[in-house]
Write an enzyme that holds these catalytic residues in place. Sequence first.
Site, mmCIF file in Angstrom:
data_model
loop_
_atom_site.group_PDB
_atom_site.id
_atom_site.type_symbol
_atom_site.label_atom_id
_atom_site.label_comp_id
_atom_site.label_asym_id
_atom_site.label_seq_id
_atom_site.Cartn_x
_atom_site.Cartn_y
_atom_site.Cartn_z
ATOM 1 N N SER A 113 0.836 -1.200 0.000
ATOM 2 C CA SER A 113 0.000 0.000 0.000
ATOM 3 C C SER A 113 0.869 1.247 0.000
ATOM 4 O O SER A 113 1.985 1.238 0.540
ATOM 5 C CB SER A 113 -0.895 0.008 1.242
ATOM 6 O OG SER A 113 -1.577 1.238 1.372
ATOM 7 N N TYR A 134 -1.420 -0.948 10.488
ATOM 8 C CA TYR A 134 -1.541 -1.314 9.080
ATOM 9 C C TYR A 134 -0.406 -0.741 8.242
ATOM 10 O O TYR A 134 0.233 -1.462 7.464
ATOM 11 C CB TYR A 134 -2.894 -0.834 8.546
ATOM 12 C CG TYR A 134 -3.091 -1.066 7.072
ATOM 13 C CD1 TYR A 134 -3.453 -2.319 6.597
ATOM 14 C CD2 TYR A 134 -2.931 -0.029 6.153
ATOM 15 C CE1 TYR A 134 -3.645 -2.539 5.234
ATOM 16 C CE2 TYR A 134 -3.122 -0.240 4.800
ATOM 17 C CZ TYR A 134 -3.473 -1.497 4.344
ATOM 18 O OH TYR A 134 -3.649 -1.704 2.995
#
Length: 269
Positions: A145, A158
């Site tokens: 990401s 995350y």
Amino acid sequence: MTLDPATAERRALITGATAGIGAAFTRRLAADGWHLVLVARDAGRLTELATELGARHGREVETISADLSTDDGCAVVEQRLTDGSPVHLLINNAGISLNKPFLRSSAEDEARLLRLNVHAVMRLTMAALRPMTERRDGAVINVSSVAGFGAVMPGSTYSASKAWVTNFSESVGQSARPYGVRVMALCPGYTRTEFHQRAGINMSKTPEWMWLRAEDVVGEALRDLGKGKLVSIPAWKYKVAVAGLRHAPRRLLQAVARDTRGRIGRDES
């Protein structure tokens, strides 16, 4: 490694295959003529997807129902990667985020996130690379990401997990390259999938222009893999954002992070 399935009986294994970017990879590769091994927790959705793809494209579609946040789930997929028909492309797409910051989280939830986002990626990549390097043919895409390039999600594990995925993929990709094997981190920005909804994260305040289509992310990822890139960042706007994350002063990044949380919505705060 060639991405053209016509040159051989090419087979791809995709984790998190029934939703989001994983489902987009699944449909694109089936349309391109790949045989598939689909991995997800939901056996019912796996069966439906396999039936759809088999009927539409006439390719072999295997399914494995497994929870990759567990050792047993990882072991089942590791065995498939090392036994049976060769897997030429592994896509580690399965991953989760949490809708609560670290200070209000639990050790159990954080450990599950790390087992899925980090531990499973490491184990499956290792299992896939052994036969690939022996054959001197194959590729791995680890879905990371843009969030991994900076602490833009205050209180979230995350982004740290995705920083690991990107760094790991880039490093292992360099060591696998002399064997004719490619490893690439795919680092998309906000993508229209079920991901945020499943995590209970309210994205209602995120501007429309920031969103990407899963199909476009997949298309650019496969092009970048074909070019031999170690890191793929789909869309020019996120390439610019990553350049900023890499070089902007920390104080500016912290201000942007606070603003990002406001635009994402209250559910994640």
